[in-house]
Design an enzyme around this catalytic site. Structure first.
Site, PDB file in Angstrom:
ATOM      1  N   VAL A  22       0.827  -1.202   0.000  1.00 43.56           N
ATOM      2  CA  VAL A  22       0.000   0.000   0.000  1.00 43.56           C
ATOM      3  C   VAL A  22       0.866   1.259   0.000  1.00 43.56           C
ATOM      4  O   VAL A  22       0.729   2.140  -0.841  1.00 43.56           O
ATOM      5  CB  VAL A  22      -0.954   0.013   1.217  1.00 43.56           C
ATOM      6  N   CYS A 265      -6.950  -8.013   3.880  1.00 47.94           N
ATOM      7  CA  CYS A 265      -8.143  -7.167   3.991  1.00 47.94           C
ATOM      8  C   CYS A 265      -9.421  -7.971   4.203  1.00 47.94           C
ATOM      9  O   CYS A 265     -10.008  -7.949   5.277  1.00 47.94           O
ATOM     10  CB  CYS A 265      -8.280  -6.297   2.737  1.00 47.94           C
TER      11      CYS A 265
END
Length: 439
Positions: A22, A265
């Site tokens: 990320v 996630c």
């Protein structure tokens, strides 16, 4: 002059704290518009970036070689920046509770190097309240500064999809939030520098935190429904993919498919939400039941394989099984929180040590995380069963002849083929004599 304008004029710097799947793409994107310090505690990772190597394969080596990001493992360099973006992992513990250690440690590091007039934005997925109730007190304690007075804080949930070359930071609407109107406008202005799709200003930090955590919870629940359908339809002798294809002709049918749910996630975020839910006196019904279904799919796949072996008159304990793919997702090297490990561990319960091949996976990471060493394609021979676990592009290009060469081709020898992702033509392989099974 506002902080966002100073950043645009390269009079002030942005820092990225955490340079993984990320943080690193965010740092590279901002470096095209501003001066960026990329910080990570992993010196080995920093050294790779400095050599122009992208271990995540998210932006590629060429982008790393050409970027102006100032990569460092020296936390004191953070003092040079006024706008800090924290993008560290937020995993769960073995008992499915939020593990906030990485975000707390990052907050301490930022706090120790925080200067007056700074803004700190968290991108790490958390349950509502973490930024204000946990992170801000740490920043204040470590810096000696007062939030809302000496520095401001915001939350902007990451939406980067690893391995996705279409939905990137620049092309996904960015949710932003701040602890007051002034910080919200400044944070929005900074992100608007790189997010072409625009920003959405959430009305509070808690709203932004909640929005992120339900995005993946929604996907998790929908995949759990598909997995439950797969279990039902397999018992009924109906092909799940054929059912979904038929149902998908309706305009409002949601396009989800069954599978193993891993990664950082979808398989993690729901537990953050249910943890906070229980703290306020409500035990989730739908979310936790969906999680239970998805967590059990590795065992279900293995049991289905064993049934196929028995049906094919193959001795289970002596069966030679190959697995194609180990990462949590196709065409990404990340093996952390892959659910293929559930299949491997379940196979061990039957005395089977599978031959695992994954040319995409991070080999060092898999050895460190799971104690596993991968095999080469050449080791896939004389198999009784093959599990296609991940849809890497390289695997999709395998021909029936390529797959046949992996099996024991003795006369009248039955062959079991488990296609978890449903990437093969079922009828073609059944016509070729395989005992074919998929979710």
């Amino acid at each position: 002059m506002s902080l966002s304008e100073q950043i645009k004029n390269r009079e002030e710097k942005i820092s990225l704290v955490g340079l993984g799947y990320v943080g690193m793409p965010i740092a590279v994107a901002f470096a095209k518009k501003a001066d960026v310090i990329g910080f990570d505690i992993n010196q080995e990772k920093i050294d790779l970036y400095k050599q122009g190597i992208d271990p995540t394969k998210e932006v590629g080596d060429e982008a790393i070689k050409s970027t102006t990001v100032d990569f460092t493992a020296d936390p004191s360099r953070l003092k040079e920046a006024k706008f800090h973006i924290v993008a560290v992992p937020t995993p769960i513990s073995e008992d499915k509770k939020p593990n906030l250690f990485p975000v707390e440690a990052a907050s301490r590091t930022v706090g120790q190097n925080l200067t007056s007039g700074s803004i700190v934005v968290y991108e790490s997925t958390v349950y509502p309240g973490v930024t204000e109730d946990i992170c801000i007190p740490i920043l204040e304690e470590e810096s000696g500064l007062k939030a809302g007075v000496d520095f401001k804080v915001g939350f902007s949930p990451e939406r980067i999809n690893p391995g996705d070359k279409v939905h990137r930071l620049e092309t996904i609407v960015k949710v932003v939030s701040g602890q007051d109107e002034e910080s919200l406008e400044e944070i929005a202005a900074v992100y608007e520098m790189v997010v072409e799709a625009g920003v959405y200003k959430a009305e509070s930090i808690k709203v932004a935190e909640a929005a992120k955590v339900i995005e993946n919870s929604q996907r998790d629940i929908n995949i759990a429904f598909m997995n439950e359908l797969s279990i039902i339809f397999n018992r009924l002798g109906i092909d799940t993919q054929a059912v979904l294809k038929a149902a998908g002709t309706k305009w409002n049918f949601l396009n989800f498919t069954p599978g193993l749910v891993g990664g950082h996630c979808i398989g993690v975020d729901p537990y953050y939400l249910t943890y906070k839910s229980e703290q306020v006196g409500y035990r989730s019904k739908i979310i936790l039941n969906g999680r239970q279904i998805n967590d059990d799919m590795g065992k279900y796949v293995t049991e289905s394989l064993v049934k196929q072996l028995i049906a094919a008159d193959i001795n289970v304990k002596q069966a030679k099984v190959g697995i194609l793919g180990f990462t949590f997702k196709e065409d990404v090297p990340d093996t952390r929180n892959t659910r293929i490990i559930d299949v491997v561990e379940e196979l061990a319960e039957y005395g089977i040590s599978p031959i695992i091949v994954d040319p995409v996976a991070d080999k060092e990471e898999a050895l460190e995380e799971y104690g596993l060493e991968f095999n080469d394609f050449e080791d896939l021979k004389d198999l009784d069963a093959l599990i296609i676990a991940v849809g890497h592009e390289e695997f999709l290009n395998l021909t029936p002849e390529d797959i046949e060469q992996m099996y024991d081709v003795s006369e009248n020898k039955n062959r079991v083929l488990i296609d978890i992702k449903g990437v093969l033509n079922r009828k073609q392989y059944e016509d070729l004599g395989y005992n074919y099974w998929r979710l």
